[in-house]
Structure formats: C-alpha cells, structure tokens
Design a protein around this motif. Structure first.
Motif, short mmCIF file in Angstrom:
data_model
loop_
_atom_site.label_atom_id
_atom_site.label_comp_id
_atom_site.label_asym_id
_atom_site.label_seq_id
_atom_site.Cartn_x
_atom_site.Cartn_y
_atom_site.Cartn_z
N ASP A 240 32.75 27.51 78.37
CA ASP A 240 33.83 27.21 79.30
C ASP A 240 33.86 25.70 79.53
O ASP A 240 32.88 25.12 80.01
CB ASP A 240 33.59 27.94 80.62
CG ASP A 240 34.70 27.70 81.64
OD1 ASP A 240 35.48 26.72 81.50
OD2 ASP A 240 34.78 28.47 82.60
N PRO A 241 34.96 25.02 79.17
CA PRO A 241 35.02 23.56 79.32
C PRO A 241 34.77 23.08 80.74
O PRO A 241 34.17 22.02 80.93
CB PRO A 241 36.44 23.22 78.87
CG PRO A 241 36.84 24.33 77.97
CD PRO A 241 36.16 25.55 78.52
N LEU A 242 35.18 23.84 81.75
CA LEU A 242 34.97 23.40 83.13
C LEU A 242 33.51 23.48 83.55
O LEU A 242 33.02 22.64 84.30
CB LEU A 242 35.86 24.19 84.09
CG LEU A 242 37.36 23.93 83.91
CD1 LEU A 242 38.18 24.79 84.86
CD2 LEU A 242 37.69 22.47 84.07
N HIS A 243 32.78 24.48 83.04
CA HIS A 243 31.34 24.55 83.32
C HIS A 243 30.62 23.40 82.63
O HIS A 243 29.68 22.81 83.19
CB HIS A 243 30.76 25.89 82.86
CG HIS A 243 31.18 27.04 83.72
ND1 HIS A 243 31.67 28.20 83.20
CD2 HIS A 243 31.21 27.19 85.07
CE1 HIS A 243 31.97 29.03 84.17
NE2 HIS A 243 31.71 28.43 85.33
N LEU A 244 31.05 23.09 81.44
CA LEU A 244 30.47 21.97 80.70
C LEU A 244 30.73 20.66 81.44
O LEU A 244 29.82 19.82 81.59
CB LEU A 244 31.05 21.92 79.28
CG LEU A 244 30.43 20.94 78.31
CD1 LEU A 244 28.95 21.23 78.10
CD2 LEU A 244 31.18 21.00 76.98
N LYS A 245 31.94 20.50 81.96
CA LYS A 245 32.28 19.30 82.72
C LYS A 245 31.39 19.15 83.95
O LYS A 245 30.88 18.06 84.24
CB LYS A 245 33.75 19.33 83.14
CG LYS A 245 34.18 18.10 83.92
CD LYS A 245 35.65 18.19 84.31
CE LYS A 245 36.09 16.93 85.03
NZ LYS A 245 37.49 17.00 85.46
N ALA A 246 31.18 20.24 84.66
CA ALA A 246 30.34 20.20 85.86
C ALA A 246 28.91 19.77 85.53
O ALA A 246 28.28 19.04 86.30
CB ALA A 246 30.34 21.56 86.54
N ALA A 247 28.41 20.19 84.36
CA ALA A 247 27.04 19.83 83.98
C ALA A 247 26.93 18.37 83.55
O ALA A 247 25.89 17.74 83.74
CB ALA A 247 26.57 20.74 82.85
#
Length: 168
Positions: free
Chosen positions: A46-53
């Motif tokens: 999920d791109p948004l989970h990756l962004k958060a990390a």
C-alpha cells in the motif's frame, strides 16, 4: 509493483531529458521516464503505508548529491543508463530507506547499483549507433536529489502515488 525513486533537481533533470529526446526512436509510442535514480521495489504494498514509514527519513535527511560520468548498457531490457557513483549521503539514504521499510515485501536486488535510466527497449540494430551518439552528447553530470517518490508500475504504465520533497 511499487518503485521508490529519488527524483533529481531541475537542472540535472533538464539535461537528462535532453539526452532522452535525442536517443528516442522516431516511431516510439512509449513515454520517456522521468529522470530518477531507482532505489527500492516493493510487491503488493500500500503506497500510503509505505509513505508513513518513510516520511520521517525524508524530513530529516540531507538531500544527497550525485555524480554520473559513465554510460551503461544492459541487454536485459535493452536499456541505456548513466552510472551514478555512490557517495556517503546517497548510500546513507538508501540504507535508511531499506531499514525503515523492512516489513514491506521487497523485490530488492542483492547489490544496489545506483543509476539513472535513459531509454529502454532499444532494438538491437540501434545499440551501437545510440551508444556512439550518447558518448558524443553526454558530459559528466553533477546534481542533487530533490524528492523521494513512490511509483506504481503496472505493465508499461506508471502512476506517481506520492512525493516527499527533501529539504536542505
């Protein structure tokens, strides 16, 4: 597949785009790639989970500089690229990103080779002439990373999911 890339500063991007236009085949229907250094690839993430990390790293890291002075070619994908000499800041960025996103399914290579893709899917009869032209047109390039971006790649279609700008 999600691809994490380092987008380049405006000046170096314009120089690379100029090289790409000169190398492009007149009948090519594929869009040119935006100037970037590929960092990491992820499968079904999920791109948004990756962004958060990764966002905390983008906020706290110095924008890495880079130097490209050699032309590379890979028969796999019939791809021309510029070889980037990794420096300490670029290696530090890569290591930090890899560590921060270790829980995501990663399709990373055993050995990261920083490079700037120029053009791919070049028909074999054009390999020699394009390499000769590139050797005449290319001058060593200095630049800076400007942003981290997440791209979703499906077939020949690329969508930019998000950008995190690096501040000096």
């Amino acid at each position: 597949m999600q691809l994490l890339v380092l987008r380049l500063d405006y000046r170096s991007s314009k120089m690379i785009e100029s090289l790409q236009r000169q190398l492009r085949q007149p009948n090519s229907k594929l869009a040119l790639q935006l100037p970037h250094v590929p960092l990491l690839a992820y499968e079904n993430t999920d791109p948004l989970h990756l962004k958060a990390a990764l966002e905390p790293i983008a906020k706290n890291i110095e924008p890495p500089s880079f130097h490209a002075s050699n032309i590379g070619f890979s028969k796999e994908g019939a791809r021309f690229y510029l070889q980037v000499l990794p420096n300490e800041t670029l290696n530090e960025l890569y290591s930090s990103l890899k560590l921060a996103a270790h829980e995501f399914p990663n399709g990373a290579n055993a050995q990261w080779q920083p490079h700037i893709p120029l053009i791919d899917n070049v028909p074999a009869p054009f390999w020699g002439p394009l390499f000769a032209r590139l050797a005449l047109e290319f001058n060593p390039l200095e630049g800076t990373g400007a942003a981290l971006e997440c791209w979703s790649v499906i077939g020949n279609r690329t969508t930019i999911e998000w950008s995190l700008f690096l501040e000096s």
